[in-house]
Design a protein around this motif. Sequence first.
Motif, mmCIF file in Angstrom:
data_model
loop_
_atom_site.group_PDB
_atom_site.id
_atom_site.type_symbol
_atom_site.label_atom_id
_atom_site.label_comp_id
_atom_site.label_asym_id
_atom_site.label_seq_id
_atom_site.Cartn_x
_atom_site.Cartn_y
_atom_site.Cartn_z
ATOM 1 N N ILE A 56 0.855 -1.228 -0.178
ATOM 2 C CA ILE A 56 -0.060 0.015 0.074
ATOM 3 C C ILE A 56 1.021 1.240 0.090
ATOM 4 N N TYR A 112 -2.076 5.156 -0.620
ATOM 5 C CA TYR A 112 -3.375 4.622 -0.741
ATOM 6 C C TYR A 112 -3.945 3.858 -1.983
ATOM 7 N N ARG A 113 -2.856 3.366 -2.763
ATOM 8 C CA ARG A 113 -3.081 2.459 -3.805
ATOM 9 C C ARG A 113 -2.167 1.208 -3.562
ATOM 10 N N ASN A 132 -5.893 -1.118 -7.084
ATOM 11 C CA ASN A 132 -6.168 -1.939 -6.214
ATOM 12 C C ASN A 132 -6.386 -3.107 -6.544
ATOM 13 N N ASP A 139 -8.237 12.984 -3.714
ATOM 14 C CA ASP A 139 -7.712 12.656 -2.531
ATOM 15 C C ASP A 139 -7.727 13.807 -1.436
ATOM 16 N N HIS A 166 -6.384 10.275 5.540
ATOM 17 C CA HIS A 166 -6.785 10.624 3.898
ATOM 18 C C HIS A 166 -8.078 9.902 3.908
ATOM 19 N N SER A 209 -8.263 -2.562 4.962
ATOM 20 C CA SER A 209 -8.092 -1.421 4.267
ATOM 21 C C SER A 209 -9.106 -0.857 3.267
ATOM 22 N N LEU A 266 -9.534 0.962 0.160
ATOM 23 C CA LEU A 266 -8.985 1.112 -1.238
ATOM 24 C C LEU A 266 -9.842 1.474 -2.218
ATOM 25 N N ASN A 288 -10.216 6.661 5.311
ATOM 26 C CA ASN A 288 -9.123 5.722 6.131
ATOM 27 C C ASN A 288 -8.883 5.880 7.347
ATOM 28 N N GLU A 323 -4.054 0.608 6.231
ATOM 29 C CA GLU A 323 -3.435 1.553 5.111
ATOM 30 C C GLU A 323 -2.094 1.956 5.289
ATOM 31 N N ASN A 324 -1.990 2.156 6.816
ATOM 32 C CA ASN A 324 -0.712 2.538 7.078
ATOM 33 C C ASN A 324 0.264 1.507 7.908
#
Length: 580
Positions: A267, A270-271, A291, A338, A348, A372, A374, A395, A401-402
């Motif tokens: 990731i 965020y893709r 994704n 975004d 995000h 996540s 996405l 998110n 996501e992170n």
Amino acid sequence: MDEFEYLEDLNGERTKSFIEKENKKTEEKLGKRTKELYPKLLEIYKEPYVLGMFAYDENNPVILLYGEKNQVLLGNKVIYTSPKDYVASSVWKVYNSKEMGVSIEKKGSDKIITFLISPDGKTTELGEMVESPFYFKGELCYVKSYRYSPPPDGGEYPSDRVFCGNDIVYGKDLKPGEFVSIRAFGDFITLIRRKGWRYSELYAGESFDSLKKIDEGEVIDVIDYAQGNLIYQRNDSVYLNRKEVIKSNYPILGVSSLKETLAVEVIKDYRTPLLFYDINGNKIGEEIHDNIQFMDSEGHSLFIVETSFNYKFRISRRAKEKSETIMQYGNYDVKVTDIYVKGDVLLHGFLLSKTNNPKGVIVYGYGGFRISLLPSFPMSTRPLLDEGYSVLITNLRGGYENGEEWHKAGMLLNKKNVFKDFSEFLRLVKSLGGKTIAMGGSNGGLLVGATENEYPEVIDCAVIGHPVLDMLRYDKLYVGKYWVEEYGDPNDPKYRDYLLSYSPYHNLKKGLPKTFVYTGINDDRVHPAHALKYVAKSEELGNDIMLFVNDSGHAIADPESEAREYSYVIAFIEECTSSK
């Protein structure tokens, strides 16, 4: 016992009467509009969608399609079609065999029935709650999940057992809420023992009696075993025989082995781009993808299923740096922006819109279990986007996501961070003069319910689907014990007061925003009583709340059930925003 606990008995006459009364009230308010919405939504849910995929050989993937035609394809050949009133919901790679596995369920129930399918389409039933069939040393083996009753060895449940033939070969010491996943490479097996969603142990060996622990950690997955070399992932690293060969700066979602090359899905922004490495960990390439939903390899071939906000799915085969599209479906023209919001941490979101002046903004969140959010093709929200609403996908901490630290920052005694994050997005929309529709399902239903109690001023309308809402009894309802590692044990003083402090059911108050709650009578994952009790108590407090109990379960049911459910959701959103 509280006054609404009787609603936990779904066969009780009082419960049936309550559901009938609530559905009738909702039908009187929304029924006319739902009948207008239903045909369009049915058309959407009958469109093809990929539910599963794995590499069968170097030239062909096995593809599970959902929609008007619910089928399993081997390459471009249909080898299985689900029987009437059932949905094929999972496909399984059967290790050490040319057979395939498929699981079917009824009306979204988690009570699956699993079959083996031969390449010519012949089926053999394995039984209920059977998963991950494989062959080991010539014998058919599988994992059987005991979610609703004790295993035959008398152990506690919910839990898993591994069978080879008629014998239990592993699992007698598994504790409630633990589950296993297995891969077989000839006469070598790997077994991952998972403790909820936050801890795993990896074992390997040449028999179930000789399994040795290889590693342990928060995120573990086996990639490949060849010529005595075991390749596996732990957190954001890839290991070759316990030696770290790749250390990623981004959360790893999956890894596939292509002989001399490793394809790593991460990731990033965020893709989910693909990063390519040689077996020694040297980076040799990168591909951009929005994704990737499924990825699997066989030999030198890598098969990918991907989606985005603008197309529904694309299935491709990549071999020796050349890529070909096998199947593609669906295009949608929507503007994607975004969005970044500074709360306790930098957050995000994706803003989807077809207008600069929306009628309202559906703020959608989940925030838990490493899930996540996405880029994904709009399904249920497409009619709303077409009608001039916007959708903000958030998110939040608790997702992945992170990475795992992001997940841990929104679980157990950090759970309130997730509600705070969600409120930041809602507050942003309100500050710009927009109407907010807070929306979430399952753990996302908990998110909306808790946020509504804590931050009612930032919500105009709330939509709560198939929710977890009673945080003091969730572990006693159906398979709730699986979630103790995520939420904390309500029987442990360390967690009980914290759970009580945000439990949506226990913290209901007067004057909450207009709310729509929906669940399914066949939901055997999140007990419908969460929704029923919440609505009954909220009504007693005088809140404006509606309930719809569908004939669906928690998982994918059928296009008709899903279209019916979301026709009520959309009708409520239209009615709620137009009346403000």
